[in-house]
Design a protein around this motif. Structure first.
Motif, PDB file in Angstrom:
ATOM      1  N   ALA A  66       0.846  -1.192   0.000  1.00  0.00           N
ATOM      2  CA  ALA A  66       0.000   0.000   0.000  1.00  0.00           C
ATOM      3  C   ALA A  66       0.882   1.243   0.000  1.00  0.00           C
ATOM      4  O   ALA A  66       1.911   1.291   0.660  1.00  0.00           O
ATOM      5  CB  ALA A  66      -0.902  -0.004   1.226  1.00  0.00           C
ATOM      6  N   GLY A  67       0.475   2.231  -0.786  1.00  0.00           N
ATOM      7  CA  GLY A  67       1.221   3.472  -0.845  1.00  0.00           C
ATOM      8  C   GLY A  67       2.108   3.603  -2.058  1.00  0.00           C
ATOM      9  O   GLY A  67       2.539   4.706  -2.400  1.00  0.00           O
ATOM     10  N   GLY A  68       2.406   2.491  -2.726  1.00  0.00           N
ATOM     11  CA  GLY A  68       3.228   2.532  -3.936  1.00  0.00           C
ATOM     12  C   GLY A  68       2.415   2.959  -5.147  1.00  0.00           C
ATOM     13  O   GLY A  68       1.196   3.141  -5.082  1.00  0.00           O
ATOM     14  N   GLN A  69       3.102   3.111  -6.279  1.00  0.00           N
ATOM     15  CA  GLN A  69       2.433   3.605  -7.478  1.00  0.00           C
ATOM     16  C   GLN A  69       1.364   2.642  -7.981  1.00  0.00           C
ATOM     17  O   GLN A  69       0.262   3.057  -8.341  1.00  0.00           O
ATOM     18  CB  GLN A  69       3.457   3.864  -8.584  1.00  0.00           C
ATOM     19  CG  GLN A  69       2.861   4.564  -9.806  1.00  0.00           C
ATOM     20  CD  GLN A  69       3.904   4.829 -10.881  1.00  0.00           C
ATOM     21  OE1 GLN A  69       4.481   3.904 -11.426  1.00  0.00           O
ATOM     22  NE2 GLN A  69       4.146   6.098 -11.169  1.00  0.00           N
ATOM     23  N   ALA A  70       1.684   1.335  -7.996  1.00  0.00           N
ATOM     24  CA  ALA A  70       0.707   0.348  -8.456  1.00  0.00           C
ATOM     25  C   ALA A  70      -0.527   0.342  -7.559  1.00  0.00           C
ATOM     26  O   ALA A  70      -1.664   0.294  -8.038  1.00  0.00           O
ATOM     27  CB  ALA A  70       1.330  -1.045  -8.502  1.00  0.00           C
ATOM     28  N   ASP A  71      -0.295   0.408  -6.254  1.00  0.00           N
ATOM     29  CA  ASP A  71      -1.402   0.440  -5.302  1.00  0.00           C
ATOM     30  C   ASP A  71      -2.251   1.696  -5.484  1.00  0.00           C
ATOM     31  O   ASP A  71      -3.487   1.631  -5.485  1.00  0.00           O
ATOM     32  CB  ASP A  71      -0.850   0.385  -3.877  1.00  0.00           C
ATOM     33  CG  ASP A  71      -1.933   0.543  -2.822  1.00  0.00           C
ATOM     34  OD1 ASP A  71      -2.702  -0.410  -2.609  1.00  0.00           O
ATOM     35  OD2 ASP A  71      -2.014   1.633  -2.226  1.00  0.00           O
ATOM     36  N   ALA A  72      -1.584   2.833  -5.665  1.00  0.00           N
ATOM     37  CA  ALA A  72      -2.316   4.092  -5.847  1.00  0.00           C
ATOM     38  C   ALA A  72      -3.170   4.057  -7.103  1.00  0.00           C
ATOM     39  O   ALA A  72      -4.319   4.510  -7.109  1.00  0.00           O
ATOM     40  CB  ALA A  72      -1.339   5.263  -5.906  1.00  0.00           C
ATOM     41  N   LEU A  73      -2.619   3.485  -8.174  1.00  0.00           N
ATOM     42  CA  LEU A  73      -3.378   3.376  -9.420  1.00  0.00           C
ATOM     43  C   LEU A  73      -4.573   2.450  -9.244  1.00  0.00           C
ATOM     44  O   LEU A  73      -5.675   2.742  -9.718  1.00  0.00           O
ATOM     45  CB  LEU A  73      -2.471   2.873 -10.535  1.00  0.00           C
ATOM     46  CG  LEU A  73      -3.103   2.701 -11.922  1.00  0.00           C
ATOM     47  CD1 LEU A  73      -3.759   3.999 -12.389  1.00  0.00           C
ATOM     48  CD2 LEU A  73      -2.063   2.238 -12.927  1.00  0.00           C
ATOM     49  N   ALA A  74      -4.372   1.329  -8.548  1.00  0.00           N
ATOM     50  CA  ALA A  74      -5.473   0.401  -8.291  1.00  0.00           C
ATOM     51  C   ALA A  74      -6.590   1.086  -7.522  1.00  0.00           C
ATOM     52  O   ALA A  74      -7.778   0.889  -7.818  1.00  0.00           O
ATOM     53  CB  ALA A  74      -4.963  -0.815  -7.521  1.00  0.00           C
ATOM     54  N   ARG A  75      -6.231   1.890  -6.553  1.00  0.00           N
ATOM     55  CA  ARG A  75      -7.247   2.535  -5.712  1.00  0.00           C
ATOM     56  C   ARG A  75      -8.031   3.604  -6.457  1.00  0.00           C
ATOM     57  O   ARG A  75      -9.254   3.707  -6.290  1.00  0.00           O
ATOM     58  CB  ARG A  75      -6.588   3.107  -4.451  1.00  0.00           C
ATOM     59  CG  ARG A  75      -6.090   2.020  -3.528  1.00  0.00           C
ATOM     60  CD  ARG A  75      -5.425   2.524  -2.262  1.00  0.00           C
ATOM     61  NE  ARG A  75      -4.838   1.400  -1.532  1.00  0.00           N
ATOM     62  CZ  ARG A  75      -5.527   0.575  -0.749  1.00  0.00           C
ATOM     63  NH1 ARG A  75      -6.821   0.786  -0.545  1.00  0.00           N
ATOM     64  NH2 ARG A  75      -4.932  -0.437  -0.137  1.00  0.00           N
ATOM     65  N   ILE A  76      -7.377   4.385  -7.283  1.00  0.00           N
ATOM     66  CA  ILE A  76      -8.104   5.439  -7.984  1.00  0.00           C
ATOM     67  C   ILE A  76      -9.009   4.846  -9.065  1.00  0.00           C
ATOM     68  O   ILE A  76     -10.141   5.282  -9.257  1.00  0.00           O
ATOM     69  CB  ILE A  76      -7.144   6.501  -8.566  1.00  0.00           C
ATOM     70  CG1 ILE A  76      -7.949   7.720  -9.025  1.00  0.00           C
ATOM     71  CG2 ILE A  76      -6.305   5.941  -9.699  1.00  0.00           C
ATOM     72  CD1 ILE A  76      -7.067   8.908  -9.405  1.00  0.00           C
ATOM     73  N   VAL A  77      -8.520   3.807  -9.762  1.00  0.00           N
ATOM     74  CA  VAL A  77      -9.360   3.140 -10.761  1.00  0.00           C
ATOM     75  C   VAL A  77     -10.465   2.355 -10.068  1.00  0.00           C
ATOM     76  O   VAL A  77     -11.630   2.379 -10.495  1.00  0.00           O
ATOM     77  CB  VAL A  77      -8.526   2.211 -11.666  1.00  0.00           C
ATOM     78  CG1 VAL A  77      -9.443   1.404 -12.597  1.00  0.00           C
ATOM     79  CG2 VAL A  77      -7.542   3.022 -12.501  1.00  0.00           C
ATOM     80  N   GLY A  78     -10.124   1.658  -8.985  1.00  0.00           N
ATOM     81  CA  GLY A  78     -11.112   0.859  -8.273  1.00  0.00           C
ATOM     82  C   GLY A  78     -12.244   1.699  -7.711  1.00  0.00           C
ATOM     83  O   GLY A  78     -13.414   1.299  -7.761  1.00  0.00           O
ATOM     84  N   LYS A  79     -11.909   2.860  -7.186  1.00  0.00           N
ATOM     85  CA  LYS A  79     -12.937   3.745  -6.634  1.00  0.00           C
ATOM     86  C   LYS A  79     -13.929   4.165  -7.713  1.00  0.00           C
ATOM     87  O   LYS A  79     -15.151   4.095  -7.527  1.00  0.00           O
ATOM     88  CB  LYS A  79     -12.287   4.975  -6.010  1.00  0.00           C
ATOM     89  CG  LYS A  79     -13.259   5.974  -5.398  1.00  0.00           C
ATOM     90  CD  LYS A  79     -12.502   7.117  -4.746  1.00  0.00           C
ATOM     91  CE  LYS A  79     -13.466   8.103  -4.068  1.00  0.00           C
ATOM     92  NZ  LYS A  79     -14.349   8.794  -5.043  1.00  0.00           N
TER      93      LYS A  79
END
Length: 331
Positions: free
Chosen positions: A48-61
């Motif tokens: 959590a907090g990395g670029q891949a995680d951040a991208l997953a969260r913004i797309v997932g939301k």
């Protein structure tokens, strides 16, 4: 007597009819629920907090808002993302377990000599390529080269030992350095790090002269004059850094990029794949998403599942040959 027989006959007929109706109800298939009808889990193999995680969260939301279901991000770290990959591959092929994949997971890891030989590209179905980013070839300010051609000439002179840092032994960053040596006809020592930040620190501190790193880690330091950028690894100049020459301008065959996409377990119904592909493409087309990707040094991709499949197949072949030639093993 006759009336009693009639009553018993009617009761018998009624019982048979009731039984027949019950059997027919059992035989009828349950009506399929529309997709999606419950929450979706998005598996991410990175912290959590990395670029891949951040991208997953913004797309997932945004995906959850569009589909009117919750999208839960589940971080399963370890083995370069393969813990999450194997969990996703074992999930039911119903569209409720989405895997975020990086290019390394599908084009490098399956070839590693000491890996468990889990081939993600054969276990999962491509949904869509989300975004891509090049790598930057950066040099310390005291390196007497200001271009790729000058670096190659320096390497061939062998007047100093050249080394380059990467974010790990089995990463696109490492392959980019190996490719440069191959095309340039000179040698460098590879110094693997656990992530780009550590290699950048050593570049600044003078411990290494060169590195391949993500634009977000390298470009701000170059703008501040603390290091210099010699080239970009994409096939053409990167739209976000148009003044940085592509290494392919010196070596036309040179190309290596990092990318992130979504996959689903094999045998997921085509309509489910089509639904997710359509929704993610719509998200990627928004100004908000593109602006966010710009800040991350990434470019939206999108397209159809087969586009992503072809991208994976080409890199799978090319990178596999390089991994085997170099004898790269799992970290």
């Amino acid at each position: 007597m006759i009336s009693g027989k009639l009553v018993r006959a009617k009761a018998c007929i009624l019982g048979v009819a009731t039984a027949a109706l019950a059997l027919s109800a059992i035989a009828l298939p349950a009506k399929a629920q529309p997709y999606p009808s419950r929450s979706i889990t998005m598996l991410v193999g990175y912290s959590a907090g990395g670029q891949a995680d951040a991208l997953a969260r913004i797309v997932g939301k945004q995906l959850g808002e569009n589909l009117k279901v919750s999208v839960v991000i589940e971080n399963k770290t370890g083995a370069n993302g393969m813990i999450a990959a194997q969990a996703a591959a074992r999930a039911e092929p119903d569209g409720y377990s989405i895997l975020m994949v990086t290019d390394a997971m599908v084009t490098i890891d399956p070839h590693l000599a000491t890996s468990n030989h889990f081939d993600l590209s054969k276990a999962m179905e491509p949904v869509v390529s989300v975004a891509w980013s090049p790598l930057l070839l950066a040099a310390a300010n005291n390196v007497p080269a200001n271009s790729v051609a000058e670096l190659v000439a320096l390497g061939k002179q062998k007047t100093q030992n050249l080394s380059f840092g990467s974010s790990g032994s089995s990463t696109p960053h490492r392959l980019a350095g190996e490719m440069l040596q191959k095309y340039g006809g000179f040698t460098m020592t590879h110094i693997p790090y656990k992530g780009t930040a550590a290699s950048v620190n050593d570049l600044l501190g003078g411990q290494i002269p060169l590195l391949f790193g993500a634009p977000t880690a390298v470009e701000p330091l170059a703008t501040a004059g603390k290091i210099k950028v010699l080239g970009v690894t994409s096939e053409k100049r990167f739209p976000l850094l148009p003044n940085v020459p592509a290494i392919s301008e010196t070596f036309p065959q040179f190309k290596i990029i990092s990318y992130i996409g979504f996959m689903l377990p094999r045998n997921t119904p085509r309509p489910v794949i089509a639904t997710l592909n359509k929704e993610v493409n719509q998200i990627l087309a928004t100004d908000t998403m593109r602006a966010w990707l710009d800040k991350q040094g990434m470019v939206a991709v999108g397209g159809m599942p087969d586009d992503f499949r072809r991208q994976i197949e080409v890199d799978y072949q090319a990178r596999g040959e390089l991994v085997r030639a170099l004898g790269i093993t799992a970290e």
